[in-house]
Design an enzyme around this catalytic site. Structure first.
Site, PDB file in Angstrom:
ATOM      1  CG  HIS A  50       2.825  -7.395   0.442  1.00  0.00           C
ATOM      2  ND1 HIS A  50       2.376  -7.071  -0.812  1.00  0.00           N
ATOM      3  CD2 HIS A  50       3.050  -6.206   1.070  1.00  0.00           C
ATOM      4  CE1 HIS A  50       2.344  -5.751  -0.940  1.00  0.00           C
ATOM      5  NE2 HIS A  50       2.735  -5.207   0.186  1.00  0.00           N
ATOM      6  CG  HIS A  52       2.166  -3.703   3.464  1.00  0.00           C
ATOM      7  ND1 HIS A  52       3.343  -3.470   2.792  1.00  0.00           N
ATOM      8  CD2 HIS A  52       2.475  -3.671   4.807  1.00  0.00           C
ATOM      9  CE1 HIS A  52       4.326  -3.311   3.674  1.00  0.00           C
ATOM     10  NE2 HIS A  52       3.834  -3.425   4.897  1.00  0.00           N
ATOM     11  CG  ASP A  54      -1.353  -1.196  -0.288  1.00  0.00           C
ATOM     12  OD1 ASP A  54      -0.901  -1.871   0.659  1.00  0.00           O
ATOM     13  OD2 ASP A  54      -0.637  -0.770  -1.221  1.00  0.00           O
ATOM     14  CG  HIS A  55      -0.957  -5.232  -1.892  1.00  0.00           C
ATOM     15  ND1 HIS A  55      -0.477  -5.400  -3.166  1.00  0.00           N
ATOM     16  CD2 HIS A  55      -0.394  -4.089  -1.417  1.00  0.00           C
ATOM     17  CE1 HIS A  55       0.352  -4.412  -3.455  1.00  0.00           C
ATOM     18  NE2 HIS A  55       0.423  -3.602  -2.403  1.00  0.00           N
ATOM     19  CG  HIS A 127       7.356  -4.610   0.282  1.00  0.00           C
ATOM     20  ND1 HIS A 127       7.585  -3.308  -0.102  1.00  0.00           N
ATOM     21  CD2 HIS A 127       6.072  -4.651   0.733  1.00  0.00           C
ATOM     22  CE1 HIS A 127       6.486  -2.598   0.115  1.00  0.00           C
ATOM     23  NE2 HIS A 127       5.566  -3.382   0.629  1.00  0.00           N
ATOM     24  CG  ASP A 195       3.797  -3.140  -2.716  1.00  0.00           C
ATOM     25  OD1 ASP A 195       3.123  -3.416  -3.723  1.00  0.00           O
ATOM     26  OD2 ASP A 195       3.330  -2.468  -1.783  1.00  0.00           O
ATOM     27  CG  HIS A 253       1.544  -0.354  -5.780  1.00  0.00           C
ATOM     28  ND1 HIS A 253       2.506   0.376  -5.122  1.00  0.00           N
ATOM     29  CD2 HIS A 253       0.850  -1.005  -4.820  1.00  0.00           C
ATOM     30  CE1 HIS A 253       2.386   0.151  -3.822  1.00  0.00           C
ATOM     31  NE2 HIS A 253       1.387  -0.688  -3.615  1.00  0.00           N
TER      32      HIS A 253
HETATM   33 ZN   LIG Z   1       1.250  -1.734  -1.817  1.00  0.00          ZN
HETATM   34 ZN   LIG Z   2       3.442  -3.184   0.584  1.00  0.00          ZN
END
Ligand SMILES: [Zn+2]
Ligand SMILES: [Zn+2]
Length: 286
Positions: A50, A52, A54-55, A127, A195, A253
């Site tokens: 996805h 976000h 951090d990915h 998520h 996530d 994570h």
């Molecule tokens: Zn994440």
């Molecule tokens: Zn996320």
């Protein structure tokens, strides 16, 4: 979500023959490759769970570096609905002098890639934004049973090759069927889930896998918070591993609040024994 002194944002690299499959690409991923001693040019596919940050924050940097190296593959990027638009915006936001050859494919549900050796599947997760989990399934292989080959006195060469291709042969006036001299080795399966809250798709992805890589953002002490933010606890990851008949669970994570991962590991071990918390540069052979 936040890198710590000891932990980078998420990225998992699966090396399989000439394929290099990168699951997510958190900030700093290309430098982690350097430290791990893996050449970036080994990456053939990037699977994005996805969008976000951090990915995916590592994507522009990684692609820029590939562009300035002798990368000869066509990079395949798979991600949830919206990935094409976001990739276009990324190329708008930064100035890339050179571009590598790449293709972006959006996936919803089901198998989206297959070759002679393995399949890749995606399932929708829960998520709050478009998110998918991934399943890698190696195909079963027909292997030669050397004891039986000796028994039938089959010489090295094309006859053995035929048996391996599941074709019957004739040798010394006798018909030999593939099952008489070979056996099936089941392919390995791997699941990558992050996530999400624990949902039905998680069980489809993790069904009978050899390795389940699953998020454990919180311990079960914070189960309320975990649900509120669309995440799983270590205990829920363990429940998933248990019910899905996974062989091994690796937790990833973690919330930055956990300075070390002992609490998370213990939380999971109550339910599922073969569990470890990943640390950066951990290598697992399947
Ligand atoms: Zn994440
Ligand atoms: Zn996320």
């Amino acid at each position: 979500m936040v890198p710590t002194k000891d932990r980078n944002q998420i990225a998992v690299f699966l090396s399989y023959g000439s394929e290099g499959i990168l699951f997510d690409c958190g900030e700093g991923t290309q430098r982690q490759f350097k430290i791990a001693g893996i050449s970036l040019t080994k990456v053939t596919k990037i699977l994005i769970s996805h969008w976000h940050g951090d990915h995916v924050l590592g994507l522009p940097g990684l692609i820029q570096t590939l562009s300035s190296s002798d990368y000869s593959s066509k990079l395949e990027i798979y991600g949830p609905i919206g990935t094409k638009k976001r990739m276009e915006k990324m190329f708008e936001a930064f100035v890339f002098d050179k571009r590598i050859d790449f293709v972006v494919k959006e996936v919803k549900s089901g198998f989206f890639f297959e070759n002679n050796e393995f399949q890749l599947g995606a399932y929708p997760l829960e998520h709050g934004i478009e998110t998918i989990g991934f399943r890698f399934v190696e195909k079963d292989k027909r292997k030669i049973d050397m004891k039986k080959i000796k028994k039938f006195d089959i010489p090295n060469g094309p006859l053995i090759g035929k048996l391996q291709q599941n074709k019957p042969i004739e040798h010394k006036g006798k018909k030999i069927n593939p099952d008489d001299a070979t056996f099936i080795e089941s392919g390995k399966k791997l699941a990558y889930i992050t996530d999400t809250v624990l949902c039905d798709s998680c069980y489809d992805i993790a069904d009978n896998v050899d390795l389940l890589i699953c998020e454990a953002t919180y311990s079960s002490k914070l189960v309320g918070k975990s649900e509120e933010y669309g995440h799983m606890t270590a205990r829920q990851a363990a429940q998933l591993a248990n019910k899905s008949n996974a062989k091994q669970l690796v937790l990833v994570h973690f919330s930055a609040r956990y300075k070390n991962t002992q609490e998370l590991e213990e939380d999971a071990r109550d339910i599922f024994d073969n569990v470890i918390c990943a640390n950066d540069f951990m290598k697992i052979e399947l």
